[in-house]
Design an enzyme around this catalytic site. Structure first.
Site, short mmCIF file in Angstrom:
data_model
loop_
_atom_site.label_atom_id
_atom_site.label_comp_id
_atom_site.label_asym_id
_atom_site.label_seq_id
_atom_site.Cartn_x
_atom_site.Cartn_y
_atom_site.Cartn_z
CG ASP A 16 -2.12 0.91 1.04
OD1 ASP A 16 -1.92 2.09 0.73
OD2 ASP A 16 -3.25 0.43 1.20
CB SER B 135 -6.22 2.83 0.12
OG SER B 135 -4.88 3.19 0.33
CG ASP C 255 -7.57 0.05 6.01
OD1 ASP C 255 -8.26 1.05 6.27
OD2 ASP C 255 -6.38 0.13 5.67
CB THR D 234 -6.05 -2.54 0.50
OG1 THR D 234 -5.56 -1.20 0.37
CG2 THR D 234 -5.41 -3.41 -0.56
CG ASP E 39 -0.95 4.45 2.71
OD1 ASP E 39 -0.70 5.38 1.92
OD2 ASP E 39 -1.94 4.44 3.46
CG HIS F 57 -0.76 8.58 5.14
ND1 HIS F 57 -1.13 9.64 4.34
CD2 HIS F 57 -1.33 7.49 4.58
CE1 HIS F 57 -1.89 9.22 3.35
NE2 HIS F 57 -2.03 7.90 3.47
CG ASP G 188 -3.01 1.17 -2.68
OD1 ASP G 188 -1.79 1.46 -2.56
OD2 ASP G 188 -3.79 1.16 -1.71
CG HIS G 189 -2.10 5.17 -3.07
ND1 HIS G 189 -1.15 5.69 -2.21
CD2 HIS G 189 -2.97 4.48 -2.28
CE1 HIS G 189 -1.44 5.33 -0.96
NE2 HIS G 189 -2.53 4.58 -0.98
#
Length: 668
Positions: free
Chosen positions: A174, A223, A282, A284, A442, A446, A487-488
């Site tokens: 992620d 996500s 979550d 994903t 991910d 953050h 995913d990003h």
């Protein structure tokens, strides 16, 4: 004539405003909306809903028709070269009833500051659970307001009915970018004179591609809708999954699209599962079965995972054969579970073996479905589970719902290998699909906690390495497509080296910044060099030293104000906090974070407390049957179509190998 002139002016104003902060409805630039919208792609035989909306703004710059929507609108569909027919006739279904509602939106920041929303009245119809079976180009035309039209051009992808891969394992790091992979390689693998002595497992995959991650109405994705694109072949909106976001007040009535595992289950009756170091609710993991515009409807989405779509006639995916992750609060009735239900009990009653810790996970048999929920919320990260283990005692995350810490935790590798054994047994000749997510790459990016993020990335790669070996051992490597992607991404990079000892010794920010060396002064990695002959003992392919004096100068392009000393944070990082005398939404540098570091000014709104996602493309590593499909550069939705083609999911009619009598919708 006056009405047409007004409509033209409205259309022009909408076009000019398309890139602004606020949108009336993301996939609908006109007063007539077709969802799925223009440029949508479909798998032959994939179920979907068609929503039509006609908007009548009451006020604001778009005010039109006295706020009265046209409820006599019509819609046709035509395959290229064919006759246009009404949608109900084309799909041989009843005409749905008319729905009406209203909604509000802000045209820009000035309207938001003034508290003056625009109101829109809506007339709508939705056609449920339809499908297109013939590949080709289709045009859906909505006609409203005395001849105004909105046309959606759709493409039904080519047929693919032969299964080329028995199994597919999709690893998702992620938020994982190429820059993070490069940094993780530097941390975990020794180099001599610029040459690595070992490599990441994903480095050794034969095929490398890149996917573009834009969402339907924003360049920057989250996500939920990025996972939805990977699983459905349809782009969506931030926070949404398995749906196109409409303007209705209900989170669950939006037009839905069928996911990969739903199609796989009804087509081949294969086994499927999801593993994550996040809460299983979550974005994903839950997007494999979730259909909602809100990723935060956690409890209802867990219920959909077990029972299929809430309050809706849809494909029954049969529930996952394996579900391993966190998020115990959605399963305990005393912790706010959906409708107060005990979902441990609900899964047990549905035939699942339940595991709440690593010990019981490893003792599970392989023949029954399995639910493993190992903590509340998301897993503590790899660095805390393996290096700074005292931090585990500060968590109040017992999966039983108490305030005790969860200490008997599996890692991503243990969960994934056990999931493979169960799916291999339960899938048999029908094969399986598994999604395995390294979630806190991910989450820690953050938080700007780079070491924790890169530790989880190395855990993901270690899991991929073990998976390749395990598949070979059980005789399934040659029949399994393995993908590793994200995913990003985030705007993270390494730009030099830092002498942390020098930095800490200096009194002013400007002097501290002299500790950052670039180019020939950036130096080399010391993460693979033991300190005084002592290492952390976490095994090969991980750093032996997490806190060297000479470390990486690394950072973000999109971040709040923060203080940096570039050292590993021995407890989870918090970069900003609110300050007495200011609004709680105003974020300032946290005095406890990196007190010997220097202040780095942020690039985001002062209300942002963490870094955000970026535009960057993300890598796709492929190995196994169909691997050649994944080279090049393509959209995130194409990952779905490539997997679906490899699994033989694109059907020419309503009949499937698993259910020869099934069928729904038009054969056009």
């Amino acid at each position: 004539m006056g009405r047409l002139t007004t409509l033209a002016a409205v259309a022009a104003s909408l076009s000019a405003a398309a890139a602004q902060t606020f949108q009336r409805l993301g996939a609908c630039p006109d007063l007539g909306c077709v969802l799925p919208p223009d440029q949508s792609d479909f798998l032959p035989g994939q179920y979907f809903d068609l929503r039509l909306e006609v908007h009548a703004p009451v006020n604001g710059s778009e005010a039109f028709n006295g706020g009265v929507p046209d409820d006599k609108f019509s819609v046709t569909i035509a395959k290229e070269g064919g006759e246009a027919k009404g949608v109900a006739e084309f799909f041989a279904i009843d005409e749905p009833k008319l729905e009406t509602w209203d909604f509000k939106w802000y045209e820009d920041l000035f309207a938001q500051d003034a508290g003056t929303p625009s109101v829109v009245n809506v007339a709508s119809r939705i056609y449920r659970k339809i499908a297109l079976y013939e590949p080709g180009n289709y045009a859906v035309t909505l006609t409203y307001y005395d001849g105004q039209t909105t046309t959606a051009n759709w493409v039904v992808r080519p047929l693919a009915t032969k299964k080329k891969a028995k199994n597919v394992i999709l690893f998702i790091g992620d938020g994982m970018t190429t820059n993070m992979i490069t940094a993780a390689r530097l941390l975990g693998h020794k180099s001599i004179n610029g040459k690595y002595q070992s490599l990441l497992q994903m480095d050794q995959f034969p095929i490398l591609g890149h996917q573009m991650t834009h969402s339907i109405d924003s360049f920057i994705t989250d996500s939920a809708n990025s996972a939805s694109a990977l699983y459905t072949g349809h782009k969506s909106t931030v926070n949404a999954m398995g749906v196109y976001v409409d303007s209705s007040p209900n989170f669950f009535d939006d037009p839905k699209v069928e996911t990969l595992v739903e199609i796989l289950k009804r087509t081949w009756d294969s086994a499927w599962g999801a593993v994550s170091t996040a809460a299983i609710s979550d974005a994903t993991p839950i997007a494999l079965t979730g259909h909602s515009r809100s990723r935060y409807a956690y409890g209802s989405l867990v219920d959909q995972g077990l029972n299929s779509v809430t309050n809706y006639s849809w494909t029954n995916h049969g529930g996952p054969d394996v579900w391993f992750g966190g998020g115990a609060e959605q399963f305990n009735p005393g912790s706010g579970s959906y409708e107060g239900k005990d979902y441990y009990e609900a899964f047990a009653n549905a035939g699942y073996d339940i595991s709440l810790n690593k010990t019981s996970l490893l003792e599970l048999g392989n023949s029954s479905k399995a639910l493993g929920i190992f903590c509340q919320s998301h897993f503590p990260v790899w660095l805390d589970r393996n290096v700074f283990t005292d931090n585990l005692n500060t968590f109040k995350n017992d999966p039983h719902g108490t305030t005790s810490p969860a200490l008997d935790l599996p890692g991503l590798k243990e969960m994934t290998l056990k999931a493979i054994d169960i799916l291999h047994t339960r899938g048999g000749d029908k094969g399986f699909f598994l999604m395995s997510e390294g979630a806190s790459i991910d989450k820690q990016m953050h938080a700007l906690d780079y070491d924790r993020a890169l530790g989880d990335l190395l855990e993901l790669d270690d899991t991929v390495r073990a998976t390749v070996a395990h598949l070979k051992a059980i005789g399934e490597l040659e029949s399994t497509l393995i993908l590793v992607t994200a995913d990003h991404g985030h705007g993270f990079d390494v730009y030099g080296g830092v002498d942390t000892q020098y930095l800490s010794s200096k009194p002013s920010d400007r002097e501290k910044r002299r500790a950052v060396g670039t180019y020939e002064m950036s130096g080399l990695s010391q993460y693979t060099v033991p300190v005084d002959g002592v290492s952390y003992g976490t095994g090969p392919n991980f750093p032996v030293n997490w806190d060297p004096r000479y470390t990486l100068a690394q950072g973000f392009s999109a971040n709040p104000d923060r203080r940096e000393n570039f050292k590993v944070h021995k407890s989870p990082r918090k970069v900003v906090s609110s300050t007495p005398g200011f609004a709680k939404s105003d974020m300032f540098v946290d005095a406890k974070d990196s007190p010997d570091g220097f202040v780095v000014n942020g690039t985001l709104s002062v209300t942002e407390s963490s870094g955000v996602h970026s535009l960057t493309d993300v890598a796709v590593f492929a190995m196994g049957p169909c691997q050649e499909m994944f080279s090049g550069v393509y959209g995130n939705v194409d990952v779905f179509y490539k997997m679906a083609s490899c699994l033989g999911l694109a059907r020419p009619d309503g009949k499937t190998p698993a259910d020869p009598e099934s069928g729904c919708g038009s054969k056009h």
